[in-house]
Design an enzyme around this catalytic site. Structure first.
Site, mmCIF file in Angstrom:
data_model
loop_
_atom_site.group_PDB
_atom_site.id
_atom_site.type_symbol
_atom_site.label_atom_id
_atom_site.label_comp_id
_atom_site.label_asym_id
_atom_site.label_seq_id
_atom_site.Cartn_x
_atom_site.Cartn_y
_atom_site.Cartn_z
ATOM 1 C CB SER A 1 -0.272 -8.245 -0.237
ATOM 2 O OG SER A 1 -1.160 -8.851 0.686
ATOM 3 C CE LYS B 1 -4.356 -1.563 0.325
ATOM 4 N NZ LYS B 1 -5.457 -1.176 -0.578
#
Length: 326
Positions: A306, A50
């Site tokens: 992730s 992110k």
């Protein structure tokens, strides 16, 4: 969305994000029955991919809008990505977060200088809360996934992955991506379409929150009934995005769904064999690679890890599963 917007984001991100490694272990290969390569975005700034989308979006704003500040809603990873970018540019950031988000994510977001506004995930409307604050203060909303610049930033994972897979001699493989609203999945799929068309993206989700898998199967956007109730907090979204879903429908293979226990076992395996720390939502792609091998073809599979922003109690739960994995 075009590959060019991802290339432009990559130029703005240069020097501000890490190129994360592509890791492997013969022990993971043995579990999966094929070669497993893991893109370790858990080693990215703020502990997740992110950071890419947050920087891409904030850096793309015109100077006047950026100076007024930004607002985002997130369970923690997008929050930290936007907060880091805003702090680097010296502008205000407000983050609307669910009150049940892991405490380390809330604390880290505040430590990055953002104002945190908490809400009840089960009863609150984060969109309405965010819209009200944005209008009152003149802030620009940076959506967690349904934003072209955010998707472009996440797509830089795919640019790196294309080059790294080629260096490993892998040109045909499934690329498994943890999927919430689809920003990372769509961005990686667009990048690979341009750079490595033999690598096909497949979204991975937790059981009970498999809106993308069901949407792809139905050919239309469908929603999750539940809003909360999974350890995989990072990827709990109501449905795929209006921008992300058409991209995924065009480019992605069928979705994969893993259990919470499989995600925890994948976390344990990643720590034991790669020495990386994953959070449950960040481990679902690796869980699919390890424990759903019949759903894939070919001699290799690539899993994006992730994020690694996990609390101590949850990580202990994962390590307790270490003996359950071959």
């Amino acid at each position: 969305m075009t590959p060019q917007i991802i290339e432009a984001a990559a130029a703005r991100l240069a020097g501000h994000v890490r190129q994360t490694p592509l890791l492997s272990s013969p022990f993971l290969d043995r579990i999966a029955g094929r070669r497993v390569l893991v893109k370790a975005e858990c080693l990215q700034h703020t502990g997740s991919f992110k950071a890419r989308g947050g920087w891409a979006a904030v850096s793309a704003l015109d100077a006047a809008a950026r100076a007024r500040g930004v607002i985002a809603y997130s369970s923690g990873n997008h929050a930290q990505g936007v907060a880091r970018a805003a702090a680097s540019f010296g502008v205000p950031a407000v983050i609307v977060m669910p009150s049940d988000a892991p405490e380390p994510k809330i604390a880290n977001t505040r430590a990055l200088g953002a104002e945190v506004v908490l809400y009840d995930r089960a009863t609150g409307d984060r969109d309405a809360i965010g819209a009200e604050i944005a209008q009152a203060r003149g802030l620009t909303l940076v959506k967690p996934f349904d934003d072209a610049q955010v998707i472009a930033g996440q797509g830089t994972v795919g640019l790196e992955l294309a080059a790294q897979a080629a260096a490993e001699g892998v040109t045909q493989a499934d690329v498994l991506v943890p999927c919430g609203g689809g920003g990372l999945t769509a961005g990686v799929a667009l990048a690979l379409e341009a750079r490595a068309p033999g690598l096909q993206v497949r979204p991975a989700e937790p059981e009970g929150f498999d809106d993308t898998a069901r949407s792809l199967a139905a050919g239309r956007i469908v929603r999750n009934e539940a809003r909360a109730g999974s350890l995989c907090d990072a990827i709990l979204t109501p449905s795929p995005g209006e921008i992300t879903f058409p991209i995924m429908a065009r480019l992605c293979g069928p979705g994969l769904v893993v259990t919470e226990d499989e995600a925890l076992r994948a976390m344990a395996a990643a720590f034991a064999h790669l020495r990386i720390v994953l959070e449950p939502g960040g481990a679902v792609a690796l869980a699919a690679a390890l424990f759903h091998a019949p759903a894939m073809t070919g001699n290799a599979v690539i899993a994006v890890a992730s994020g690694g922003n996990v609390g101590a109690d949850t990580f202990r739960m994962a390590l307790d599963r270490a003996g359950d994995t071959p």
